[in-house]
Design an enzyme around this catalytic site. Structure first.
Site, PDB file in Angstrom:
ATOM      1  N   HIS A  46       0.829  -1.206   0.000  1.00  0.00           N
ATOM      2  CA  HIS A  46       0.000   0.000   0.000  1.00  0.00           C
ATOM      3  C   HIS A  46       0.862   1.255   0.000  1.00  0.00           C
ATOM      4  O   HIS A  46       0.531   2.248  -0.658  1.00  0.00           O
ATOM      5  CB  HIS A  46      -0.932  -0.013   1.215  1.00  0.00           C
ATOM      6  CG  HIS A  46      -1.742   1.226   1.361  1.00  0.00           C
ATOM      7  ND1 HIS A  46      -1.449   2.191   2.302  1.00  0.00           N
ATOM      8  CD2 HIS A  46      -2.830   1.678   0.684  1.00  0.00           C
ATOM      9  CE1 HIS A  46      -2.329   3.171   2.212  1.00  0.00           C
ATOM     10  NE2 HIS A  46      -3.167   2.892   1.233  1.00  0.00           N
ATOM     11  N   GLU A  49       1.934   1.997  -3.446  1.00  0.00           N
ATOM     12  CA  GLU A  49       0.838   2.585  -4.206  1.00  0.00           C
ATOM     13  C   GLU A  49       0.801   4.110  -4.019  1.00  0.00           C
ATOM     14  O   GLU A  49       0.563   4.863  -4.964  1.00  0.00           O
ATOM     15  CB  GLU A  49      -0.485   1.969  -3.757  1.00  0.00           C
ATOM     16  CG  GLU A  49      -1.716   2.594  -4.387  1.00  0.00           C
ATOM     17  CD  GLU A  49      -2.911   2.578  -3.452  1.00  0.00           C
ATOM     18  OE1 GLU A  49      -3.603   3.610  -3.355  1.00  0.00           O
ATOM     19  OE2 GLU A  49      -3.159   1.535  -2.816  1.00  0.00           O
ATOM     20  N   HIS A  50       1.068   4.555  -2.806  1.00  0.00           N
ATOM     21  CA  HIS A  50       1.106   5.999  -2.541  1.00  0.00           C
ATOM     22  C   HIS A  50       2.329   6.648  -3.191  1.00  0.00           C
ATOM     23  O   HIS A  50       2.226   7.737  -3.778  1.00  0.00           O
ATOM     24  CB  HIS A  50       1.155   6.249  -1.031  1.00  0.00           C
ATOM     25  CG  HIS A  50      -0.189   6.243  -0.369  1.00  0.00           C
ATOM     26  ND1 HIS A  50      -0.694   7.349   0.277  1.00  0.00           N
ATOM     27  CD2 HIS A  50      -1.131   5.269  -0.249  1.00  0.00           C
ATOM     28  CE1 HIS A  50      -1.890   7.066   0.771  1.00  0.00           C
ATOM     29  NE2 HIS A  50      -2.171   5.796   0.470  1.00  0.00           N
ATOM     30  N   GLU A 126      -4.702   8.083   7.163  1.00  0.00           N
ATOM     31  CA  GLU A 126      -5.643   7.158   6.536  1.00  0.00           C
ATOM     32  C   GLU A 126      -6.014   6.034   7.492  1.00  0.00           C
ATOM     33  O   GLU A 126      -7.188   5.629   7.579  1.00  0.00           O
ATOM     34  CB  GLU A 126      -5.021   6.591   5.255  1.00  0.00           C
ATOM     35  CG  GLU A 126      -5.965   5.757   4.418  1.00  0.00           C
ATOM     36  CD  GLU A 126      -5.317   5.260   3.130  1.00  0.00           C
ATOM     37  OE1 GLU A 126      -6.021   4.572   2.360  1.00  0.00           O
ATOM     38  OE2 GLU A 126      -4.119   5.556   2.892  1.00  0.00           O
TER      39      GLU A 126
END
Length: 414
Positions: A46, A49-50, A126
């Site tokens: 993840h 992905e950022h 998040e």
């Protein structure tokens, strides 16, 4: 018509031409997700992905955003437990520019340490956001419990403690080892030419890497967990062991779940919401992974309504497993499933998603007609048999968040 090309390095390109549209949807699907991380790198998929949007060797983050805006396109990404997807959409006149950008960020992200320090803070926010979202929190705690001992139990976002120990060099090393051509699919649907396919093949012709070993198979551990949180409603999930993603009975499961809790005519919605008025919504869901799955029910309501709603849901599920559905319920759920499929496939984005995910996880992509035939082949007896198999009290699991009691206090209801 769908077409497939396999490059020498193992990368697969799947395409479908839709000449009646003027845009194309595209996606780079990489078979790496949170399940493939070591405990020390939990959250790395993840995080990558950022980081791809923070800049590449030739573009800054601002240039990436401006470039896509300048051609009127869209660019985004998401991470799951078993894969990561970078995707976008653009007009046919700007498709080459858009493909240049998606390939650049997917494989050439710079992953600078200063950028990572900043983006780590964004990911921590998040994580806090999801903790404040009870429907996400209740399902995450459910997965953590029933898949205990497996990487499937870990949250996709990672944890603050784990993220604190990850450096930018770790992310680069993880990408270099886990982004393997043989685990990569490029999907393209809409208006494009042979030149676009040729261009994609050239950009995706990396050096081959060996296929990774399959992850250790996960087990379903029946569990009951609760978490107190000062909110107005109690959110809860009932869950049972489901089916893996490629199981031949997955269309039967779709119809079985639809009868139970998908839509206004489903058994749970009619009884718990429409007749008893105990909640605003109640629905069934399923989650599938390569070797295991989960089927469940989610709802939220005031504490004073909780016991009665749980008792109603329990009795409906028992009756469903014991006696199966009526033929008209099967027919209605089948038409819902088929209509949803056909309407979704009118979108280039949905077609691209279907091809990319199916090819990556299953190694094949069914046509719309083939999928409709699978739904037509589902029978009432098949749904009943699957309900008896899956809705098994021995695997019943429970997760609740809110002004809840202890897990053992729910045993007499469940």
């Amino acid at each position: 018509m769908m077409e497939k090309i396999t490059l020498d390095n193992g990368t697969r390109i799947v395409t479908e031409r839709l000449p009646h549209v003027r845009s194309a949807a595209f996606g780079v699907w990489v078979g790496t997700g949170s399940r493939h991380e070591t405990p020390a790198l939990a959250g790395a998929s993840h995080a990558l992905e950022h980081m791809v949007f923070k800049g590449t060797e030739t573009r800054t983050s601002q240039e990436i955003a401006r470039h896509m805006d300048s051609i009127g396109g869209r660019l985004n990404a998401f991470t799951t437990k078993e894969f990561t997807c970078y995707y976008g959409r653009a007009l046919d006149t700007h498709l080459t520019d858009a493909l240049d950008l998606i390939f650049d960020i997917s494989f050439n992200a710079k992953i600078d340490e200063n950028d990572w320090q900043t983006e780590r803070g964004v990911i921590l926010e998040e994580i806090d956001m999801y903790k404040d979202t009870p429907d996400d929190l209740v399902s995450e705690r459910l997965f953590k419990a029933v898949f205990h001992g497996s990487p499937l139990a870990r949250p996709i976002l990672g944890t603050p403690a784990r993220l604190a120990g990850i450096a930018s060099a770790d992310l680069r090393a993880y990408r270099d080892s886990e982004y393997r051509p043989c685990e990569t699919v490029f999907s393209l649907a809409g208006c494009f030419t042979d030149e676009h396919i040729k261009y994609a093949a050239e950009r995706l012709s990396f050096a081959a890497k060996p296929k990774r070993k399959k992850p250790r198979e996960a087990a379903f551990v029946p569990s009951r967990v609760t978490k107190k949180k000062p909110i107005e409603q109690n959110h809860w999930c009932l869950a049972y062991k489901g089916l893996p993603s490629g199981h031949p009975d997955r269309r039967t499961l779709h119809i079985m779940s639809g009868i139970l809790g998908d839509g206004m005519s489903s058994r749970l919605f009619r009884a718990v919401r429409e007749e008893a008025g105990l909640c605003y919504d109640i629905s069934s869901f399923s989650a599938t992974h390569s070797d295991i799955g989960l089927v469940g029910i989610y709802t939220a309501m005031g504490r004073e309504s909780e016991r009665r709603a749980l008792e109603m849901a329990r009795d409906i599920i028992i009756d469903y497993a014991d006696h199966g559905p009526a033929q008209d319920e099967v027919d209605r759920a089948r038409e819902q499933a088929k209509s949803s499929l056909v309407m979704s496939m009118e979108s280039t984005q949905s077609r691209m998603n279907h091809m990319g995910q199916s090819e990556l996880l299953l190694g094949l992509t069914m046509s719309q007609d083939e999928m409709l035939e699978r739904y037509d082949a589902v029978t009432r007896d098949g749904v009943h048999a699957l309900a008896q198999k899956l809705l098994n009290p021995e695997t019943l699991s429970f997760s609740a968040v809110g002004r809840v009691d202890k897990p053992e206090d729910y045993s007499d209801i469940l």
